[in-house]
Write an enzyme that holds these catalytic residues in place. Structure first.
Site, short mmCIF file in Angstrom:
data_model
loop_
_atom_site.label_atom_id
_atom_site.label_comp_id
_atom_site.label_asym_id
_atom_site.label_seq_id
_atom_site.Cartn_x
_atom_site.Cartn_y
_atom_site.Cartn_z
N PHE A 240 -37.36 -44.15 71.74
CA PHE A 240 -36.14 -44.17 70.93
C PHE A 240 -35.32 -42.89 71.04
CE2 PHE A 240 -39.64 -46.27 68.54
CZ PHE A 240 -39.33 -47.58 68.88
N GLY A 466 -40.08 -50.23 76.33
CA GLY A 466 -40.30 -51.41 75.51
C GLY A 466 -39.09 -52.32 75.45
N ARG A 627 -22.37 -59.79 79.32
CA ARG A 627 -23.31 -60.78 79.84
C ARG A 627 -24.72 -60.48 79.32
NH1 ARG A 627 -24.17 -61.97 86.29
NH2 ARG A 627 -25.00 -64.10 86.12
N PRO A 631 -31.75 -63.60 76.97
CA PRO A 631 -31.55 -63.75 75.52
C PRO A 631 -32.80 -63.44 74.70
CG PRO A 631 -30.64 -65.63 76.71
CD PRO A 631 -31.42 -64.83 77.72
N LYS A 632 -33.96 -63.64 75.29
CA LYS A 632 -35.21 -63.41 74.54
C LYS A 632 -35.45 -61.91 74.31
CE LYS A 632 -39.97 -65.09 74.39
NZ LYS A 632 -40.97 -65.94 75.07
N GLY A 701 -25.41 -53.78 77.60
CA GLY A 701 -26.58 -53.09 77.03
C GLY A 701 -26.76 -53.41 75.56
N GLU A 704 -28.88 -50.03 71.59
CA GLU A 704 -28.40 -49.31 70.41
C GLU A 704 -27.65 -50.16 69.39
OE1 GLU A 704 -29.39 -45.43 72.32
OE2 GLU A 704 -28.67 -47.30 73.16
#
Length: 737
Positions: A240, A466, A627, A631-632, A701, A704
Site C-alpha cells: 500500500f 496483491g 477499460r 472485472p473480478k 488503473g 487507488e
C-alpha cells in the site's frame, strides 16, 4: 476461448498463495542462515551517550552487534544517496551516528545463530541517552509551517482572486478538517533475506514494490554491480506504499551479510512497522463561496501537513480543489510542519484521499447552507475542462457515475433533513462524495519468448502487491497472441528482468500492460512475416492489420477459416522459438489532456442514538476507470479501497504521545482496522468508459480510486443521520456523544 481482456479470470497465482507454495521475503532460506534483530531507540529525540553490548555479545550464538560505533565506513554515509521514491532532503541513514531523530529509530542490529538468541540478546543491549523534548504536535506548531521548495508533482497554482470573491459570495462555508497519522500495516511485515553466495555476490529477497529500486539503492551504498546485488520479490503480502522506498531492514541485512560473509535474515516486528513512513497528519481549511443557485464563486483550500526534520515530504492534497469543479476563483496553499518523526510515506491514494475528504465534506456543508441536494450541487458545478491546466479530460464519465450510483442506491428517496430518517433506535444517514485519481503511464519494458510447444513466457521487473498483476498481464499476453491462458507464464519481481517502474500510483496496468501488449504484438509480427513465406499461405497478400490471433491460430479477419496454427507456422519456418523485447513510453498526445479516474461514492450509516455507535450498512461506488481488464480483480481492488475508507472514517488512528514523541498504539490490538463484523453491503458499478488517449490499452488503473471519497461519503452520511458535523477523522464514539 482466447478472448481474455475484460473477462473475470481467476488469479493465476491464487493456488500458490492458498497452498503456501508462494514464498515471501522472510520465508527463503539457505544453509547456515543467521538472524538479525533490530534494537530500537527508547526516545524520540536526543543522542546516545552510552551503548554497552558486552553482555549481549557474551551470549553463546551471538555473532556480532552492529552499532554506529563499529559500522563500516561506507561511501553512503558521506554522500546522502537517495532512492527512487525519496523526497527532497537527506534520507535517514541507519547507524550513522549517535543522534536520535525519531522514536524507535534503529540503533543496533544483533546477529545470532538463531532468532531466539538474537531476540534475547537484543534485550540485553544497554543504552543511555541524553534526551531532548520532541516536537510532534502538528496543530501546536502551525506557526512554524513553511512552503516547500519542491512538490511531489506540480506546485498548486491559484487563479482569479478567491480571497476577494469569498467576501462577495452570497453563500459561504468555512471549516477546518483534520485527520491523524495512519500506518500501512500490511499483513506481511517488512523483511529481507540476503543469501551470501560462494562467489561473494548477494541474492536478496526483499519485501518491496520495486526490486530495481532496492537494487539501485543497495548498489550505490555498498558499491556493488547489478550482478553482485540481485534482488528478488516474487510475492508481496500487501504494501500500500510502505514498500515503495527501501526500508532500513534491507540496509541492515546487507550490511551484516557483507561483514560476516554469511546469509542473514532480518524481519521487523509489528511494533517496528510503526517506526517508519505513514500517512501524514493533516490540517486543512476549506472555504467555499457560492451564488444562491449553487454556482461556485470561490474556493480556498489551505493545508498543513507533517514532514520529518530531514526530508520534505509533500502530497497533492490541495490540487483537487482546482480541477474537480467549475470555479473561476481558486486559491490553494500547501505548507509543511517539520516534526520529530520519520518521513511520511505514500499510502494508498496519497494526497487524493486526504484532500478530497476535506473538499467533499465542504461541498456537503455548502449543500446544506444552500438547502440544495448534495448531488444537484455537484452536477451544477460539473466541468468537462480541467481548469487548473485549461485542458480537456481525456475522458470523464463522472455524470454517468452519479446517475448510475444514485439510481442503484435509491438516492431520490432521501429525506434531506438531518435526523429525519430512522430505523428503530438507529438514526439513518445517507451521504455521497466524489472521487478522482490521476492517471499516469510510466516507461516500462517487457520481454517475451514463444516456444515451439506453444508456451509463452513474458517478463518484466514489476511487482504484484496483491493487486492481480500476475493475472492481468497473463490475460493481456494471452489475448494478444490468441493463446490459452494456461499456456502463458508471466514473470515479475526480479531486478534482472526488463525495466519497470515502482508498483504504485495505479499506473502498473497502463505502463507494464502496454509493454506486454507491445512485445506480444512484436512476436505476432515476426510470426506473420514467417507465415507469408509458407507455401500456399493464406496470408501471402495480407497485411499485418488484416489478421487476428485466436484459439492458437493466425486467422484472416475477413475469413477466420483461412488460418494457420502458430505451431504449424513455427514448424514450417524452422523456428524453435520466437523472442522479442519492447519498451512502452507515454505518448506525446497525452500532454494535451488531463487524465483521471472518477468515482461517485454513496454511503448509508446507522447510528445508535443512545450510544453513538456507527455501522456503515451500505456503500455503492460507481467507477469510471476506462477499460476494465479483469472485472473480478478490479472489483476486489475497489472493495478493498472501500473497506479501507471505512477504517479511515471510523477507526484508523496512530496516536502520538507528544510528551514522548511515540506512537503508543503500535500493534494491531490497539491500532484499529475494520474486521468482518464492520463490513456489510458493498457494491461496485463499473461505468462504461472508452479512452484511447491514456494508453493503447485504454486502462486507467483501480488501485487507488476505491478509497478516494469513501471517508467523506461516510462522514457526510453521519451528519445527515445525527445533525452533528464531525470534522476530525476518525469519527469515534466520543465525538458523536
Amino acid at each position: 476461448m482466447t478472448d481474455y481482456i475484460g473477462k473475470p479470470a481467476n488469479r493465476v497465482d491464487g493456488a500458490a498463495k492458498v497452498t503456501g507454495a508462494a514464498k515471501y521475503a522472510a520465508e527463503f532460506t539457505a544453509p547456515d542462515l543467521v538472524y538479525g534483530v533490530v534494537v530500537s531507540s527508547a526516545i524520540a529525540k536526543g543522542k546516545i551517550t552510552r551503548l554497552d553490548t558486552s553482555t549481549a555479545l557474551a551470549l553463546e550464538g551471538v555473532l556480532q552487534i552492529f552499532t554506529h560505533e563499529n559500522r563500516p565506513n561506507l561511501a553512503w554515509f558521506d554522500k546522502n544517496y537517495q532512492d527512487e521514491d525519496a523526497p527532497p532532503g537527506a534520507p535517514f541513514r541507519p547507524l550513522y551516528d549517535e543522534k536520535i531523530l525519531f522514536s524507535m529509530q534503529p540503533i543496533a542490529l544483533v546477529v545470532a545463530e538463531t532468532l531466539e538468541i538474537a531476540r534475547y540478546a537484543a534485550s540485553l543491549v544497554q543504552v543511555e541517552y541524553e534526551t531532548e523534548t520532541p516536537t510532534t504536535n502538528l496543530e501546536a506548531n502551525r506557526a512554524q509551517a513553511y512552503i516547500p521548495k519542491k512538490y511531489k508533482a506540480a506546485e498548486p497554482s491559484p487563479r482569479g482572486n478567491a480571497k476577494e470573491a469569498i467576501v462577495q459570495a452570497p453563500v459561504k462555508t468555512d471549516a477546518t478538517y483534520f485527520h491523524t497519522s495512519e500506518h500501512h500495516n500490511p499483513m506481511e511485515m517488512h523483511a529481507s533475506t540476503v543469501i551470501y553466495q560462494p562467489d561473494g555476490t548477494l541474492l536478496i529477497y526483499d519485501k518491496t514494490q520495486g526490486t530495481q529500486n532496492s537494487q539501485k539503492y543497495i548498489s550505490k551504498i555498498f558499491n556493488l554491480s547489478p550482478a553482485e546485488a540481485h534482488v528478488v520479490s516474487p510475492y508481496v503480502g500487501g504494501a500500500f506504499g510502505s514498500g515503495l522506498r527501501p526500508q532500513y531492514q534491507l540496509f541492515l541485512t546487507v550490511l551484516a551479510a557483507q561483514e560476516l560473509k554469511r546469509s542473514v535474515r532480518v524481519m521487523l516486528t509489528r511494533q517496528q512497522m510503526f517506526s517508519f513512513g505513514h500517512r501524514p497528519a493533516t490540517l486543512q481549511q476549506v472555504q467555499l463561496g457560492a451564488a444562491p443557485d449553487g454556482a461556485l464563486q470561490a474556493i480556498i483550500h489551505e493545508n498543513f501537513s507533517e514532514t520529518s526534520q530531514f526530508e520534505d515530504y509533500t502530497e497533492n492534497q490541495v490540487n483537487w480543489s482546482a480541477m474537480l469543479y467549475n470555479c473561476s476563483d481558486v486559491h490553494l496553499e500547501h505548507k509543511l510542519v517539520a516534526l520529530d518523526v520519520y518521513t511520511p510515506l505514500d499510502m494508498r491514494a496519497p494526497g487524493g484521499v486526504t484532500g478530497m475528504y476535506a473538499l467533499e465534506s465542504a461541498m456537503d456543508e455548502l449543500a446544506y447552507e444552500l438547502k440544495m441536494d448534495p448531488l444537484e450541487l455537484r452536477l451544477k458545478n460539473y466541468t468537462d475542462i480541467d481548469l487548473s491546466k485549461d485542458n480537456p479530460f481525456s475522458s470523464k464519465e463522472l455524470r454517468a457515475c452519479y446517475q448510475q450510483g444514485a439510481e442503484r442506491f435509491g438516492w431520490s428517496k432521501r429525506n434531506p433533513t438531518p435526523r429525519s430518517m430512522r430505523e428503530g433506535k438507529n438514526l439513518v444517514g445517507w451521504g455521497l462524495a466524489t472521487g478522482a485519481w490521476e492517471v499516469k503511464q510510466q516507461q516500462a519494458s517487457a520481454k517475451a519468448i514463444l516456444s515451439i510447444g506453444g508456451k509463452l513466457t513474458v517478463s518484466s521487473a514489476t511487482s504484484d502487491i496483491g493487486t492481480g498483476t500476475y493475472t492481468i498481464m497473463t490475460q493481456i499476453a494471452a489475448d494478444t497472441l490468441g493463446l490459452p491462458l494456461e499456456n502463458v507464464t508471466f514473470l515479475l519481481g526480479d531486478s534482472s528482468l526488463p525495466e519497470a517502474p515502482l508498483q504504485g500510483g495505479s499506473w502498473t496496468a497502463a505502463s507494464v500492460g502496454t509493454a506486454v501488449q507491445m512485445v506480444c504484438a512484436q512476436i505476432g509480427e515476426k510470426l506473420f512475416s514467417q507465415a507469408r513465406s509458407i507455401p500456399n499461405s493464406p496470408f501471402a497478400k495480407a497485411k499485418f492489420t488484416d489478421i487476428i490471433f485466436a484459439n492458437g491460430q493466425m486467422q484472416l479477419k475477413t475469413d477466420p477459416m483461412q488460418a494457420l496454427s502458430i505451431l504449424e507456422i513455427m514448424r514450417q519456418s524452422g523456428l524453435s522459438s520466437v523472442a522479442g523485447e519492447a519498451t512502452a513510453k507515454p505518448e506525446a498526445k497525452q500532454k494535451k489532456y488531463s487524465m483521471f479516474t472518477h468515482s461517485a461514492v454513496f454511503a448509508e450509516v446507522k447510528v445508535d442514538e443512545d450510544f453513538g455507535t456507527v455501522h456503515v450498512t451500505r456503500v455503492i461506488s460507481a467507477i469510471a476507470g476506462g477499460r476494465v481488464l479483469n472485472p473480478k480483480t478490479a472489483r476486489s481492488q475497489i472493495i478493498g479501497g472501500i473497506v479501507w475508507g471505512i477504517g479511515m472514517a471510523l477507526e484508523e488512528e496512530s496516536m502520538l504521545d507528544h510528551q514522548f514523541g511515540r506512537f503508543m498504539n503500535h500493534d494491531l490490538a490497539e491500532y484499529h482496522v475494520p474486521v468482518n463484523a464492520d463490513i456489510h453491503d458493498l457494491d461496485v458499478i463499473f461505468v462504461e468508459e472508452h479512452d484511447d488517449i491514456v494508453n493503447p490499452i485504454g486502462v486507467k488503473g483501480m488501485g487507488e480510486i476505491g478509497i478516494v471519497g469513501t471517508a467523506a461519503a461516510i462522514a457526510n452520511a453521519i451528519y445527515h443521520a445525527t445533525g452533528k458535523r464531525v470534522r476530525e477523522l476518525p469519527i469515534t464514539l466520543d465525538k458523536l456523544l
